[in-house]
Every structure is written in structure tokens, then in C-alpha cells.
Write a protein that holds these residues in place. Structure first.
Motif, PDB file in Angstrom:
ATOM      1  N   LEU A  76     140.434  63.049 118.373  1.00 41.86           N
ATOM      2  CA  LEU A  76     140.340  64.412 117.869  1.00 41.86           C
ATOM      3  C   LEU A  76     140.372  64.356 116.349  1.00 41.86           C
ATOM      4  O   LEU A  76     141.317  63.850 115.746  1.00 41.86           O
ATOM      5  CB  LEU A  76     141.517  65.251 118.373  1.00 41.86           C
ATOM      6  CG  LEU A  76     141.603  66.677 117.804  1.00 41.86           C
ATOM      7  CD1 LEU A  76     140.444  67.537 118.308  1.00 41.86           C
ATOM      8  CD2 LEU A  76     142.942  67.326 118.157  1.00 41.86           C
ATOM      9  N   TYR A  77     139.334  64.889 115.709  1.00 45.15           N
ATOM     10  CA  TYR A  77     139.240  64.924 114.253  1.00 45.15           C
ATOM     11  C   TYR A  77     139.631  66.328 113.775  1.00 45.15           C
ATOM     12  O   TYR A  77     138.948  67.305 114.105  1.00 45.15           O
ATOM     13  CB  TYR A  77     137.817  64.591 113.796  1.00 45.15           C
ATOM     14  CG  TYR A  77     137.403  63.177 114.127  1.00 45.15           C
ATOM     15  CD1 TYR A  77     137.490  62.163 113.178  1.00 45.15           C
ATOM     16  CD2 TYR A  77     136.959  62.839 115.411  1.00 45.15           C
ATOM     17  CE1 TYR A  77     137.132  60.858 113.483  1.00 45.15           C
ATOM     18  CE2 TYR A  77     136.599  61.538 115.720  1.00 45.15           C
ATOM     19  CZ  TYR A  77     136.691  60.548 114.762  1.00 45.15           C
ATOM     20  OH  TYR A  77     136.337  59.254 115.060  1.00 45.15           O
ATOM     21  N   VAL A  78     140.722  66.417 113.036  1.00 40.25           N
ATOM     22  CA  VAL A  78     141.184  67.700 112.511  1.00 40.25           C
ATOM     23  C   VAL A  78     140.563  67.856 111.122  1.00 40.25           C
ATOM     24  O   VAL A  78     140.940  67.156 110.180  1.00 40.25           O
ATOM     25  CB  VAL A  78     142.715  67.764 112.441  1.00 40.25           C
ATOM     26  CG1 VAL A  78     143.178  69.129 111.930  1.00 40.25           C
ATOM     27  CG2 VAL A  78     143.317  67.487 113.815  1.00 40.25           C
ATOM     28  N   VAL A  79     139.613  68.777 111.008  1.00 38.11           N
ATOM     29  CA  VAL A  79     138.764  68.841 109.821  1.00 38.11           C
ATOM     30  C   VAL A  79     139.071  70.095 108.998  1.00 38.11           C
ATOM     31  O   VAL A  79     138.966  71.218 109.494  1.00 38.11           O
ATOM     32  CB  VAL A  79     137.270  68.843 110.226  1.00 38.11           C
ATOM     33  CG1 VAL A  79     136.376  68.857 108.982  1.00 38.11           C
ATOM     34  CG2 VAL A  79     136.953  67.629 111.098  1.00 38.11           C
ATOM     35  N   ALA A  80     139.417  69.894 107.732  1.00 37.57           N
ATOM     36  CA  ALA A  80     139.607  71.021 106.815  1.00 37.57           C
ATOM     37  C   ALA A  80     138.245  71.529 106.355  1.00 37.57           C
ATOM     38  O   ALA A  80     137.352  70.743 106.042  1.00 37.57           O
ATOM     39  CB  ALA A  80     140.432  70.587 105.612  1.00 37.57           C
ATOM     40  N   THR A  81     138.080  72.841 106.327  1.00 35.36           N
ATOM     41  CA  THR A  81     136.832  73.461 105.881  1.00 35.36           C
ATOM     42  C   THR A  81     137.137  74.403 104.715  1.00 35.36           C
ATOM     43  O   THR A  81     138.289  74.745 104.474  1.00 35.36           O
ATOM     44  CB  THR A  81     136.165  74.241 107.025  1.00 35.36           C
ATOM     45  OG1 THR A  81     137.097  75.201 107.551  1.00 35.36           O
ATOM     46  CG2 THR A  81     135.720  73.301 108.139  1.00 35.36           C
ATOM     47  N   PRO A  82     136.128  74.840 103.965  1.00 35.76           N
ATOM     48  CA  PRO A  82     136.372  75.679 102.785  1.00 35.76           C
ATOM     49  C   PRO A  82     137.124  76.964 103.116  1.00 35.76           C
ATOM     50  O   PRO A  82     136.969  77.529 104.204  1.00 35.76           O
ATOM     51  CB  PRO A  82     134.961  75.987 102.288  1.00 35.76           C
ATOM     52  CG  PRO A  82     134.144  74.815 102.729  1.00 35.76           C
ATOM     53  CD  PRO A  82     134.700  74.454 104.068  1.00 35.76           C
ATOM     54  N   ILE A  83     137.911  77.444 102.150  1.00 35.88           N
ATOM     55  CA  ILE A  83     138.605  78.723 102.315  1.00 35.88           C
ATOM     56  C   ILE A  83     137.769  79.861 101.749  1.00 35.88           C
ATOM     57  O   ILE A  83     138.178  81.018 101.808  1.00 35.88           O
ATOM     58  CB  ILE A  83     139.993  78.705 101.654  1.00 35.88           C
ATOM     59  CG1 ILE A  83     139.908  78.399 100.158  1.00 35.88           C
ATOM     60  CG2 ILE A  83     140.895  77.698 102.342  1.00 35.88           C
ATOM     61  CD1 ILE A  83     141.242  78.484  99.430  1.00 35.88           C
ATOM     62  N   GLY A  84     136.605  79.554 101.223  1.00 31.56           N
ATOM     63  CA  GLY A  84     135.739  80.600 100.680  1.00 31.56           C
ATOM     64  C   GLY A  84     134.449  80.040 100.115  1.00 31.56           C
ATOM     65  O   GLY A  84     133.356  80.443 100.501  1.00 31.56           O
ATOM     66  N   ASN A  85     134.563  79.078  99.223  1.00 34.44           N
ATOM     67  CA  ASN A  85     133.398  78.501  98.559  1.00 34.44           C
ATOM     68  C   ASN A  85     132.837  77.363  99.407  1.00 34.44           C
ATOM     69  O   ASN A  85     133.495  76.340  99.607  1.00 34.44           O
ATOM     70  CB  ASN A  85     133.802  77.991  97.168  1.00 34.44           C
ATOM     71  CG  ASN A  85     132.604  77.637  96.316  1.00 34.44           C
ATOM     72  OD1 ASN A  85     131.647  77.033  96.780  1.00 34.44           O
ATOM     73  ND2 ASN A  85     132.658  78.018  95.047  1.00 34.44           N
ATOM     74  N   LEU A  86     131.620  77.536  99.903  1.00 34.36           N
ATOM     75  CA  LEU A  86     131.019  76.540 100.792  1.00 34.36           C
ATOM     76  C   LEU A  86     130.918  75.163 100.147  1.00 34.36           C
ATOM     77  O   LEU A  86     130.908  74.146 100.847  1.00 34.36           O
ATOM     78  CB  LEU A  86     129.637  77.002 101.247  1.00 34.36           C
ATOM     79  CG  LEU A  86     129.592  78.156 102.250  1.00 34.36           C
ATOM     80  CD1 LEU A  86     128.148  78.544 102.536  1.00 34.36           C
ATOM     81  CD2 LEU A  86     130.309  77.784 103.541  1.00 34.36           C
ATOM     82  N   ALA A  87     130.856  75.110  98.831  1.00 30.03           N
ATOM     83  CA  ALA A  87     130.715  73.828  98.145  1.00 30.03           C
ATOM     84  C   ALA A  87     131.987  72.992  98.192  1.00 30.03           C
ATOM     85  O   ALA A  87     131.980  71.830  97.786  1.00 30.03           O
ATOM     86  CB  ALA A  87     130.288  74.049  96.696  1.00 30.03           C
ATOM     87  N   ASP A  88     133.089  73.568  98.698  1.00 25.72           N
ATOM     88  CA  ASP A  88     134.351  72.834  98.754  1.00 25.72           C
ATOM     89  C   ASP A  88     134.470  71.930  99.977  1.00 25.72           C
ATOM     90  O   ASP A  88     135.515  71.314 100.191  1.00 25.72           O
ATOM     91  CB  ASP A  88     135.527  73.818  98.734  1.00 25.72           C
ATOM     92  CG  ASP A  88     135.710  74.476  97.378  1.00 25.72           C
ATOM     93  OD1 ASP A  88     135.213  73.920  96.380  1.00 25.72           O
ATOM     94  OD2 ASP A  88     136.327  75.550  97.317  1.00 25.72           O
ATOM     95  N   ILE A  89     133.430  71.838 100.795  1.00 21.27           N
ATOM     96  CA  ILE A  89     133.454  70.915 101.932  1.00 21.27           C
ATOM     97  C   ILE A  89     133.428  69.483 101.415  1.00 21.27           C
ATOM     98  O   ILE A  89     132.822  69.189 100.386  1.00 21.27           O
ATOM     99  CB  ILE A  89     132.240  71.178 102.876  1.00 21.27           C
ATOM    100  CG1 ILE A  89     132.411  70.443 104.213  1.00 21.27           C
ATOM    101  CG2 ILE A  89     130.936  70.793 102.196  1.00 21.27           C
ATOM    102  CD1 ILE A  89     133.365  71.111 105.146  1.00 21.27           C
ATOM    103  N   SER A  90     134.102  68.576 102.109  1.00 22.67           N
ATOM    104  CA  SER A  90     134.081  67.175 101.676  1.00 22.67           C
ATOM    105  C   SER A  90     132.901  66.445 102.303  1.00 22.67           C
ATOM    106  O   SER A  90     132.388  66.827 103.357  1.00 22.67           O
ATOM    107  CB  SER A  90     135.385  66.478 102.067  1.00 22.67           C
ATOM    108  OG  SER A  90     135.439  66.240 103.464  1.00 22.67           O
ATOM    109  N   LEU A  91     132.465  65.369 101.662  1.00 22.46           N
ATOM    110  CA  LEU A  91     131.364  64.565 102.200  1.00 22.46           C
ATOM    111  C   LEU A  91     131.756  63.968 103.549  1.00 22.46           C
ATOM    112  O   LEU A  91     130.941  63.919 104.476  1.00 22.46           O
ATOM    113  CB  LEU A  91     130.997  63.454 101.219  1.00 22.46           C
ATOM    114  CG  LEU A  91     130.423  63.885  99.867  1.00 22.46           C
ATOM    115  CD1 LEU A  91     130.119  62.660  99.007  1.00 22.46           C
ATOM    116  CD2 LEU A  91     129.161  64.721 100.057  1.00 22.46           C
TER     117      LEU A  91
END
Length: 299
Positions: A26-41
Motif C-alpha cells: 500500500l503506497y500512501v501518497v501525499a497530493t497537493p493541498i491546492g497548487n497542482l504543481a506541488d505534486i512530487s515526481l
């Protein structure tokens, strides 16, 4: 998908493609809180690679994935929210048992922080499957980093206070006894009530983070007693999602009390022990007392 995210997706595969992403995990993945560009590679690469994505809201997550060019059929999106988390966890575990990789995302930020996810993680661990976290955006650390809060003793995360007025007032009374910084979350329809409750804390400072990372982001620091008036000045200040940092309580200045206690303790105890006890007795900063202790030793 915009051309900019097409390049980001390509970069994600180049950067993370050689990394090991084990099956039955299970991969627990953080996603942006508003700005889409804040996703990690790394998050982009894993979200493209997994066999299914468990999520708080399938429609919201489908839109998020689509923005990055990661559109998935509905059969690969699993609803895991606060009302079905225990039952849905068994569906995720069944997929892990078949050797699948499953990602979990909340609607925004890092899962299981005042969001669903904790029960899912606990169930997966209990079933002896691996949980692999992918760090990223968090409203809690985002607000703290912009607050200027300099407390040496860390902070406490309290999340959402109770919605009922009596319970909320009791929670605020408990906060008044907490000397460390406290991070709170609040929704727009309840922010006025929370501000009124916090106003009893008087001159204690509060940093308000509103719509963090979004177009109309606002970060302001006011006293607790001034917070209701600040919100009322402009209607826009009551819109959006809120993160509040209640700053650590200032230590009252004592007239040489720390020095006096050190003078009593140093002849009897090692320097570090004397400093530790003096800090506990007087509430003064350990660093400040340590400097005073060194000066006394030299004298």
C-alpha cells in the motif's frame, strides 16, 4: 493534461523509474493541498504504476489524475472514506493478496492527518502487508513554516476542535494550559465560532493560513482577542479552508529567578543536570540558562 505536466510526467519516470516499487504494497501518497504543481515526481511515477488507487472521493481523484495525464477506468478507483473505511480496507487487502500495488490518496495533502487513511493503514499492517509512505504537501507543516513560530518545545497538532459550543469552549480552556504551539484546522462555515472561542486567549498570537498554496492564499498573524474582528473586516476572510497556528505561550520574565536557581544547583549538580532542573522550575529557556550556567562556572 497541459504540456507542462506532460514534461513533469516524463521527468517523473526518468527520476523514479529505476527505484524499487514492491508488489503487495500500500503506497500512501501525499497530493497537493491546492497548487497542482506541488505534486512530487515520485508520486506521479507511483500513481502511474500502481494497479489501483484507493481514495477519499473517486470523482475528485479522477479529476486530479486526469490533470496529470493519469486517467484511470472507474474499476481502478476504490472509494475509501470515513463511512466505509473498515469495510473498504478488506477490499484493498484482497488486492494486495493478489500481488497488486495500491495507492491511497486523500482529497488533499498527506492522508490520515485529520483525513481517512489511518484505519486503512492499520488494517494493512495487521494483515502483514507493507505500507510505503510517499511524503509531500501538508497543510500542517505549510502553515508552521510560514508562522514564524520559534518555540523550542515543538508543537501539538489538535486538528478540528469539537463543533458543539460547550465542548469547543472546554477544548479552548485546555489549549490555554498548553505552552507549546498548537495547530488547528477549520472549515469556512465554522471559522467565526472558532475565532470567538479562541478570543479568550487574549494576547496570545495566532497565525491564520487561509487557502494555502491557492490563488487567494492569505497568511496573517493577529492576537487571539483580535481574531474575530479581523475576520469580520472583510467577507473574503471567512472563505476557504483554514489552518491556524496558536503560537507558543510566552514565558513570563522573572527577575533573576533562573540565575538564582542556577546558583543554588550548580555547586551540587553537574552543569547539564542543573540547567535541566532550573528550566523545569522556572520555565526559562534551557539555552538561555545554559549560557548563564557557563558564565557562572567561568566566574
Amino acid at each position: 493534461m497541459s504540456a507542462s505536466f506532460a514534461k513533469a510526467l516524463e521527468a517523473a519516470h526518468d527520476a523514479a523509474g529505476s527505484q524499487n516499487n514492491p508488489a503487495s504494497t500500500l503506497y500512501v501518497v501525499a497530493t497537493p493541498i491546492g497548487n497542482l504543481a506541488d505534486i512530487s515526481l515520485r508520486a506521479l511515477h507511483v500513481l502511474a504504476k500502481v494497479d489501483a488507487v484507493a481514495c477519499e472521493d473517486t470523482r475528485h481523484t479522477q479529476q486530479l489524475l486526469r490533470a496529470y495525464g493519469l486517467d484511470r477506468p472507474g474499476s481502478q478507483l476504490l472509494a475509501v472514506h470515513q463511512h466505509n473505511e473498515a469495510e473498504a480496507a478488506q477490499t484493498v487487502i484482497a488486492r494486495l493478496a493478489q500481488g497488486e500495488r495500491v495507492a491511497y490518496v486523500s482529497d488533499a495533502g498527506t492522508p490520515a492527518i485529520s483525513d481517512p487513511g489511518a484505519r486503512l493503514v492499520a488494517a494493512v499492517r495487521q494483515a502483514s502487508y507493507r505500507v510505503l509512505p510517499l511524503p509531500g504537501a501538508s497543510s500542517v507543516t505549510t502553515a508552521l513554516s510560514a508562522s514564524g513560530m520559534t518555540g523550542e518545545d515543538g508543537f501539538v497538532f489538535s486538528g478540528f476542535l469539537p463543533s458543539k459550543s460547550g465542548e469547543r469552549e472546554r477544548a479552548v480552556q485546555a489549549l490555554a494550559q498548553e505552552s507549546r504551539a498548537v495547530v488547528l484546522l477549520e472549515a469556512p462555515h465554522r471559522i467565526e465560532a472558532l475565532a470567538q472561542a479562541l478570543s479568550v486567549l487574549g494576547e496570545r498570537r495566532i497565525t491564520v493560513g487561509r487557502e494555502l498554496t491557492k490563488q487567494f492564499e492569505q497568511i496573517e498573524t493577529v492576537t487571539a482577542q483580535a481574531l474575530p474582528g479581523w475576520l469580520a473586516e472583510k467577507p473574503d476572510r471567512q472563505r476557504g479552508e483554514f489552518v491556524l497556528v496558536l503560537h507558543d505561550a510566552p514565558v513570563a520574565e522573572s527577575t533573576g529567578e533562573g540565575l538564582r536557581v542556577l546558583q543554588l544547583l550548580l555547586p551540587e549538580l553537574p552543569l547539564k543536570t542543573a540547567v535541566k532542573l532550573a528550566a523545569e522550575i522556572t520555565g526559562k529557556s534551557k539555552n538561555e540558562l545554559y549560557d548563564k550556567a557557563l558564565a557562572l562556572k567561568k566566574a
